[in-house]
Structure formats: structure tokens, C-alpha cells
Design a protein around this motif. Structure first.
Motif, mmCIF file in Angstrom:
data_model
loop_
_atom_site.group_PDB
_atom_site.id
_atom_site.type_symbol
_atom_site.label_atom_id
_atom_site.label_comp_id
_atom_site.label_asym_id
_atom_site.label_seq_id
_atom_site.Cartn_x
_atom_site.Cartn_y
_atom_site.Cartn_z
ATOM 1 N N TYR A 148 0.843 -1.205 0.000
ATOM 2 C CA TYR A 148 0.000 0.000 0.000
ATOM 3 C C TYR A 148 0.873 1.248 0.000
ATOM 4 O O TYR A 148 0.618 2.206 -0.731
ATOM 5 C CB TYR A 148 -0.912 -0.019 1.232
ATOM 6 C CG TYR A 148 -1.956 1.073 1.240
ATOM 7 C CD1 TYR A 148 -3.169 0.892 0.581
ATOM 8 C CD2 TYR A 148 -1.743 2.276 1.910
ATOM 9 C CE1 TYR A 148 -4.143 1.884 0.589
ATOM 10 C CE2 TYR A 148 -2.704 3.266 1.919
ATOM 11 C CZ TYR A 148 -3.898 3.065 1.263
ATOM 12 O OH TYR A 148 -4.858 4.049 1.263
ATOM 13 N N THR A 149 1.923 1.235 0.808
ATOM 14 C CA THR A 149 2.832 2.368 0.891
ATOM 15 C C THR A 149 3.561 2.590 -0.426
ATOM 16 O O THR A 149 3.740 3.731 -0.867
ATOM 17 C CB THR A 149 3.854 2.156 2.019
ATOM 18 O OG1 THR A 149 3.175 2.168 3.271
ATOM 19 C CG2 THR A 149 4.916 3.242 2.028
ATOM 20 N N LEU A 150 3.985 1.510 -1.074
ATOM 21 C CA LEU A 150 4.706 1.622 -2.335
ATOM 22 C C LEU A 150 3.846 2.298 -3.397
ATOM 23 O O LEU A 150 4.329 3.165 -4.145
ATOM 24 C CB LEU A 150 5.143 0.236 -2.814
ATOM 25 C CG LEU A 150 6.041 0.207 -4.055
ATOM 26 C CD1 LEU A 150 7.343 0.961 -3.807
ATOM 27 C CD2 LEU A 150 6.336 -1.232 -4.461
ATOM 28 N N VAL A 151 2.576 1.932 -3.457
ATOM 29 C CA VAL A 151 1.654 2.565 -4.415
ATOM 30 C C VAL A 151 1.548 4.062 -4.148
ATOM 31 O O VAL A 151 1.615 4.891 -5.076
ATOM 32 C CB VAL A 151 0.259 1.901 -4.333
ATOM 33 C CG1 VAL A 151 -0.797 2.774 -5.023
ATOM 34 C CG2 VAL A 151 0.289 0.524 -4.967
ATOM 35 N N THR A 152 1.403 4.429 -2.886
ATOM 36 C CA THR A 152 1.273 5.845 -2.525
ATOM 37 C C THR A 152 2.551 6.621 -2.838
ATOM 38 O O THR A 152 2.508 7.731 -3.384
ATOM 39 C CB THR A 152 0.934 5.989 -1.028
ATOM 40 O OG1 THR A 152 -0.225 5.199 -0.726
ATOM 41 C CG2 THR A 152 0.649 7.440 -0.671
ATOM 42 N N LEU A 153 3.700 6.038 -2.500
ATOM 43 C CA LEU A 153 4.975 6.715 -2.739
ATOM 44 C C LEU A 153 5.258 6.883 -4.229
ATOM 45 O O LEU A 153 5.753 7.937 -4.664
ATOM 46 C CB LEU A 153 6.111 5.928 -2.078
ATOM 47 C CG LEU A 153 6.159 5.985 -0.546
ATOM 48 C CD1 LEU A 153 7.176 4.978 -0.009
ATOM 49 C CD2 LEU A 153 6.503 7.390 -0.061
ATOM 50 N N LEU A 156 3.222 9.712 -5.442
ATOM 51 C CA LEU A 156 3.797 10.990 -5.007
ATOM 52 C C LEU A 156 5.030 11.346 -5.841
ATOM 53 O O LEU A 156 5.240 12.519 -6.177
ATOM 54 C CB LEU A 156 4.154 10.921 -3.525
ATOM 55 C CG LEU A 156 2.972 10.916 -2.559
ATOM 56 C CD1 LEU A 156 3.411 10.500 -1.157
ATOM 57 C CD2 LEU A 156 2.309 12.296 -2.513
ATOM 58 N N LEU A 157 5.842 10.352 -6.193
ATOM 59 C CA LEU A 157 7.020 10.609 -7.023
ATOM 60 C C LEU A 157 6.585 11.077 -8.415
ATOM 61 O O LEU A 157 7.193 12.000 -8.984
ATOM 62 C CB LEU A 157 7.876 9.343 -7.131
ATOM 63 C CG LEU A 157 9.199 9.492 -7.880
ATOM 64 C CD1 LEU A 157 10.116 10.490 -7.176
ATOM 65 C CD2 LEU A 157 9.901 8.139 -8.006
ATOM 66 N N TYR A 158 5.551 10.445 -8.958
ATOM 67 C CA TYR A 158 5.016 10.860 -10.263
ATOM 68 C C TYR A 158 4.515 12.308 -10.203
ATOM 69 O O TYR A 158 4.804 13.117 -11.101
ATOM 70 C CB TYR A 158 3.885 9.930 -10.680
ATOM 71 C CG TYR A 158 3.122 10.414 -11.897
ATOM 72 C CD1 TYR A 158 3.648 10.246 -13.175
ATOM 73 C CD2 TYR A 158 1.885 11.051 -11.760
ATOM 74 C CE1 TYR A 158 2.958 10.705 -14.297
ATOM 75 C CE2 TYR A 158 1.186 11.507 -12.870
ATOM 76 C CZ TYR A 158 1.729 11.338 -14.130
ATOM 77 O OH TYR A 158 1.045 11.802 -15.235
ATOM 78 N N ILE A 159 3.786 12.645 -9.161
ATOM 79 C CA ILE A 159 3.284 14.012 -8.995
ATOM 80 C C ILE A 159 4.448 14.993 -8.915
ATOM 81 O O ILE A 159 4.438 16.050 -9.561
ATOM 82 C CB ILE A 159 2.414 14.116 -7.725
ATOM 83 C CG1 ILE A 159 1.122 13.303 -7.878
ATOM 84 C CG2 ILE A 159 2.075 15.578 -7.418
ATOM 85 C CD1 ILE A 159 0.326 13.161 -6.596
#
Length: 324
Positions: A148-153, A156-159
């Protein structure tokens, strides 16, 4: 890339060293009545996250002192008290006090105190403490926290790279590297280690810090929906427990992922993947929609909430029929 590869290898070596320490000093997780696992496993593997931040500091010494010191103090404080709590249970007052100080440092770091009027500060305190606890509540099966954290991170990196720069890329990338190392040992049928409170609170604090930075930069509160799946799960479970007049602060097995693992006997990795993919779908929609936040919330929470409640009702009916 070479720097990141070296960091990955370093983290890999350091977590192996921690495993030896944890094994020697019996830092383990024993299954109990609410556990979704049945084997004794090393606890505290999530210590890799504060270690990753310290390595980040070594590569960014000057900037760390000038910019990241409030975040660093808050992260290390909340990780230290959580790690101690993993080994020996601390009083609630001690944990709450440290959490309060850490959140203050986080809000100072993200300039929330400067950018928003003082009457909004309590709302941010509640949201951050609530999200931290959501991370802790949801860290119950193999792969959940890491995936779950990997998806969120990654979102955020893409943003940060393609939409709007709100922090240094490496401040996100080092957390991603730590997540990958942790997942290597946790995303397994038989996990080598669990995150422990030090992991769930540490990475939760880091991700919350990143999302808060993004919100302060853009003044767009839709990014709180990067926690949609965890938020919906925790809120609906709390509402359910309140309706049953249960103490919401006591341990329980009412989360959907617990029911799927314990009663449905669904694979931990399958459940964790479903949760991570669900958040990924929400993130893709979130980044490409221009609808008002109120409509976005309805579009996300009505279908996902209906699926969640439908699955939970179905599982409970099956449980009752088995008991009869």
C-alpha cells in the motif's frame, strides 16, 4: 541511479544485521487471538524506514540541517518510542505525548502553522493522528503496509516529477527503496519479518509528511484521498464497533482484511494486492479528474464503500451459518 543502487544494497545489508539482533534478543511477534498469522516471526523490520531517512541525511547533510531537521526529529522520536513499545509495552500517556510532539514538528516542517490560520490546526492534528493510527491498525497481514505504501509513494514521485515539484525527489525515492527492501522480506507466504509499530508509525509519518507538503504547496485538499482505502476501512470499522457498543480502543478482528484472512482463509498476498491495486485505481482517477473534491469523494466512496459493506455482510452471514 548508482547512488540509489548503493543505498538499496546498504539497506539490504542493514536489515540483515537487524535480523541477527532481533533473533538474539528475541524481538518477535507471537500470534494471539486477533492475529492473522500463526507462526512466530521477527518483529520490527520496519526499522529500515528511519534508517533510510538517516542515510538520506548523510547524502544531504547541509540541506538536512536547514530544511529537514524538524521532520527528522519527529520521525526518529515516533520511531524510537514505537520500537521500545514493540519490545516492552509503554504507557499510553508516553506514546501520546511523543506522538503530539512529533506531529507538531511535522506541521512546523510542512509550514502548516504559517500557511493556515490557527483555528485549522486542531483539524490537522486530528487528521494526522488518525492517519497514523490507521497505518497501525491496517498493519496486520503480510505485504499490506509495504504494498500500500509503495503505491502511494510511487504516486507521489510521479506528482513531484510530472505535475508539481513539492519536495526533493530523493526524499521520496529513499522511502521507496526502504519499502522495496522491506517488501522483499515481508511480501511472502511466510514472512521473514513484520514491520512492527516502528515500521507502521515510521512509514506512516513519512508518507503523511509528503502528502501534507503536497497539500500545502498546491492548497488542494483532494490529495488526502491518497489514503482513501485505509481511511474508509478504518472509519467504517470504527462506526461498526460504535454501533455494537464496543470499546474502539480494544484489540479486535473486525477489519475486512482480518475477516478475509481469518475467516475466508484468503491469501495474505492476495488481500494486500487487492488493497494496493484499489488505491492505485483511485490514485489514477484522482490525478486525471478535474471535478470538485466533493463529487470526487462521492465517486470514490460510494462504489468502494458499497463493495466493502457488501463483502463484510456476506462474510458475517457465512460465519453465522457455520456457527449454526
Amino acid at each position: 541511479m548508482i547512488e540509489h543502487l548503493l543505498v538499496f544494497i546498504t539497506l539490504f545489508i542493514l536489515i540483515h544485521i537487524y535480523f541477527k539482533i532481533a533473533d538474539k534478543y528475541n524481538i518477535i511477534d507471537k500470534p494471539n487471538h486477533r492475529s492473522a498469522h500463526s507462526q512466530i516471526t521477527l518483529r520490527g523490520g520496519g526499522i529500515i524506514f528511519p534508517i533510510a531517512f538517516m542515510i538520506f541525511c548523510l547524502f544531504n547533510c547541509k540541506e538536512t540541517i536547514q530544511v529537514y531537521w524538524p521532520f527528522g526529529l519527529g520521525l526518529l522520536a515516533i520511531c524510537l518510542v514505537s520500537f521500545i513499545d514493540d519490545i516492552k509495552t509503554l504507557s499510553g500517556k508516553v506514546r501520546i505525548s511523543v506522538h503530539f510532539i512529533s506531529v507538531c514538528l511535522l506541521l512546523y516542517f510542512t509550514k502548516t502553522f504559517n500557511l493556515l490560520p490557527f483555528w485549522t490546526w486542531p483539524m490537522f492534528f486530528i487528521m494526522i493522528i488518525g492517519t497514523l493510527n490507521a497505518y497501525n491498525f491496517m498493519d496486520g497481514i503480510n505485504g499490506m503496509t509495504g504494498a500500500y505504501t509503495l503505491v502511494t509513494l510511487l504516486t507521489l514521485l510521479y506528482i513531484n516529477q510530472d505535475i508539481i515539484a513539492f519536495t526533493a525527489d530523493d526524499f521520496i525515492t529513499y522511502a521507496i527503496l526502504a519499502s522495496l527492501v522491506f517488501l522483499f522480506f515481508n511480501f511472502r507466504k511466510k514472512a521473514k519479518c513484520f514491520a512492527g509499530d516502528v515500521g507502521s508509525m515510521g512509514i506512516g509519518f513519512w508518507v503523511i509528511g509528503l502528502v501534507t507538503l503536497l497539500i500545502m504547496k498546491t492548497q488542494d485538499y483532494k490529495y488526502i484521498l491518497l489514503f482513501s482505502v485505509y481511511g474508509m476501512e478504518v472509519v467504517l470499522t470504527i462506526i461498526e464497533r460504535l454501533s455494537l457498543k464496543e470499546n474502539i480502543f480494544e484489540a479486535h478482528r473486525r477489519h475486512l482484511y482480518q475477516l478475509l484472512a481469518n475467516e475466508k482463509k484468503l491469501s495474505h498476498l492476495t488481500i494486500s494486492s487487492i488493497y494496493a491495486i484499489s488505491q492505485l485505481v483511485i490514485n489514477v482517477f484522482l490525478l486525471h479528474t478535474k471535478l470538485p473534491i466533493g463529487i470526487v469523494i462521492l465517486i470514490i466512496f460510494i462504489p468502494f464503500g458499497a463493495i466493502y459493506l457488501g463483502m463484510k455482510i456476506s462474510l458475517k452471514r457465512k460465519m453465522k451459518s457455520v456457527i449454526k
